[in-house]
Write a protein that holds these residues in place. Sequence first.
Motif, PDB file in Angstrom:
ATOM      1  N   ILE A  72       0.933  -1.257  -0.161  1.00 25.02           N
ATOM      2  CA  ILE A  72      -0.051  -0.039  -0.228  1.00 25.02           C
ATOM      3  C   ILE A  72       0.906   1.228   0.093  1.00 25.02           C
ATOM      4  O   ILE A  72       1.845   1.374   0.331  1.00 25.02           O
ATOM      5  CB  ILE A  72      -0.994  -0.029   1.230  1.00 25.02           C
ATOM      6  CG1 ILE A  72      -0.361   0.166   2.484  1.00 25.02           C
ATOM      7  CG2 ILE A  72      -1.965  -1.112   1.109  1.00 25.02           C
ATOM      8  CD1 ILE A  72      -0.957   0.697   3.729  1.00 25.02           C
ATOM      9  N   THR A  73       0.227   2.518  -0.484  1.00 29.85           N
ATOM     10  CA  THR A  73       0.998   3.565  -0.297  1.00 29.85           C
ATOM     11  C   THR A  73      -0.257   4.679  -0.003  1.00 29.85           C
ATOM     12  O   THR A  73      -1.457   4.397  -0.453  1.00 29.85           O
ATOM     13  CB  THR A  73       1.432   4.174  -1.879  1.00 29.85           C
ATOM     14  OG1 THR A  73       0.642   4.165  -2.715  1.00 29.85           O
ATOM     15  CG2 THR A  73       2.572   3.304  -2.251  1.00 29.85           C
ATOM     16  N   THR A  74       0.119   5.787   0.631  1.00 33.53           N
ATOM     17  CA  THR A  74      -0.862   6.650   0.938  1.00 33.53           C
ATOM     18  C   THR A  74      -0.264   8.192   0.569  1.00 33.53           C
ATOM     19  O   THR A  74       0.915   8.132   0.116  1.00 33.53           O
ATOM     20  CB  THR A  74      -1.188   6.771   2.422  1.00 33.53           C
ATOM     21  OG1 THR A  74      -0.167   7.081   3.217  1.00 33.53           O
ATOM     22  CG2 THR A  74      -1.777   5.497   2.860  1.00 33.53           C
ATOM     23  N   PRO A  75      -1.077   9.128   0.311  1.00 32.97           N
ATOM     24  CA  PRO A  75      -0.722  10.391   0.067  1.00 32.97           C
ATOM     25  C   PRO A  75       0.513  10.868   1.007  1.00 32.97           C
ATOM     26  O   PRO A  75       1.268  11.659   0.983  1.00 32.97           O
ATOM     27  CB  PRO A  75      -1.873  11.301   0.061  1.00 32.97           C
ATOM     28  CG  PRO A  75      -2.924  10.377  -0.157  1.00 32.97           C
ATOM     29  CD  PRO A  75      -2.743   9.183   0.443  1.00 32.97           C
ATOM     30  N   GLU A  76       0.298  10.540   2.512  1.00 33.16           N
ATOM     31  CA  GLU A  76       0.929  10.922   3.593  1.00 33.16           C
ATOM     32  C   GLU A  76       2.628  10.173   3.513  1.00 33.16           C
ATOM     33  O   GLU A  76       3.500  10.637   3.887  1.00 33.16           O
ATOM     34  CB  GLU A  76       0.221  10.872   4.910  1.00 33.16           C
ATOM     35  CG  GLU A  76      -0.761  11.591   4.851  1.00 33.16           C
ATOM     36  CD  GLU A  76      -2.078  11.078   4.462  1.00 33.16           C
ATOM     37  OE1 GLU A  76      -2.223   9.671   4.551  1.00 33.16           O
ATOM     38  OE2 GLU A  76      -2.930  11.819   4.091  1.00 33.16           O
ATOM     39  N   GLN A  77       2.379   8.897   2.965  1.00 35.24           N
ATOM     40  CA  GLN A  77       3.531   7.901   3.067  1.00 35.24           C
ATOM     41  C   GLN A  77       3.558   7.534   1.588  1.00 35.24           C
ATOM     42  O   GLN A  77       3.107   6.145   1.309  1.00 35.24           O
ATOM     43  CB  GLN A  77       3.216   6.944   4.197  1.00 35.24           C
ATOM     44  CG  GLN A  77       3.101   7.524   5.391  1.00 35.24           C
ATOM     45  CD  GLN A  77       4.656   7.116   5.920  1.00 35.24           C
ATOM     46  OE1 GLN A  77       5.268   6.173   5.798  1.00 35.24           O
ATOM     47  NE2 GLN A  77       4.596   7.734   7.267  1.00 35.24           N
ATOM     48  N   PRO A  78       4.119   8.105   0.672  1.00 38.70           N
ATOM     49  CA  PRO A  78       4.235   7.530  -0.706  1.00 38.70           C
ATOM     50  C   PRO A  78       5.048   6.299  -1.028  1.00 38.70           C
ATOM     51  O   PRO A  78       5.063   5.754  -1.832  1.00 38.70           O
ATOM     52  CB  PRO A  78       4.639   8.779  -1.558  1.00 38.70           C
ATOM     53  CG  PRO A  78       5.381   9.513  -0.439  1.00 38.70           C
ATOM     54  CD  PRO A  78       4.726   9.212   0.854  1.00 38.70           C
TER      55      PRO A  78
END
Length: 109
Positions: free
Chosen positions: A45-51
């Motif tokens: 997974i990736t998130t905008p906060e943790q690319p």
Amino acid sequence: MRAIANTRVSVLTGTSVDEWGDTVDNDTPAVSGIPASLVERSRLITTPEQPTPRVIRYTVGRLPGRTPVGPEDRIRDDRTGAIYAITAVTPPSGVGHQPDLRLDLKRVT
């Protein structure tokens, strides 16, 4: 479709108060010896906060459809002793037969 059981589990329910007045989970099984399928999965997974991509591990459990279990309960793998918190229960929906319960699990010990 029924999952093939790869272990047996016990359902741990309820809480009690320890000698310091803190609420703790009970380790006494409400039901034990339930055939279950426990499968560990992983997802990138990736998130905008943790690319930066991260691997998240989680466990999916399947129990017989009539097993008395809820999202506040825990299950213990009787083979390994591992305890899992139940984060979600997907109730079965089927006509003419009782499908398995699907549990989203998080390992706590």
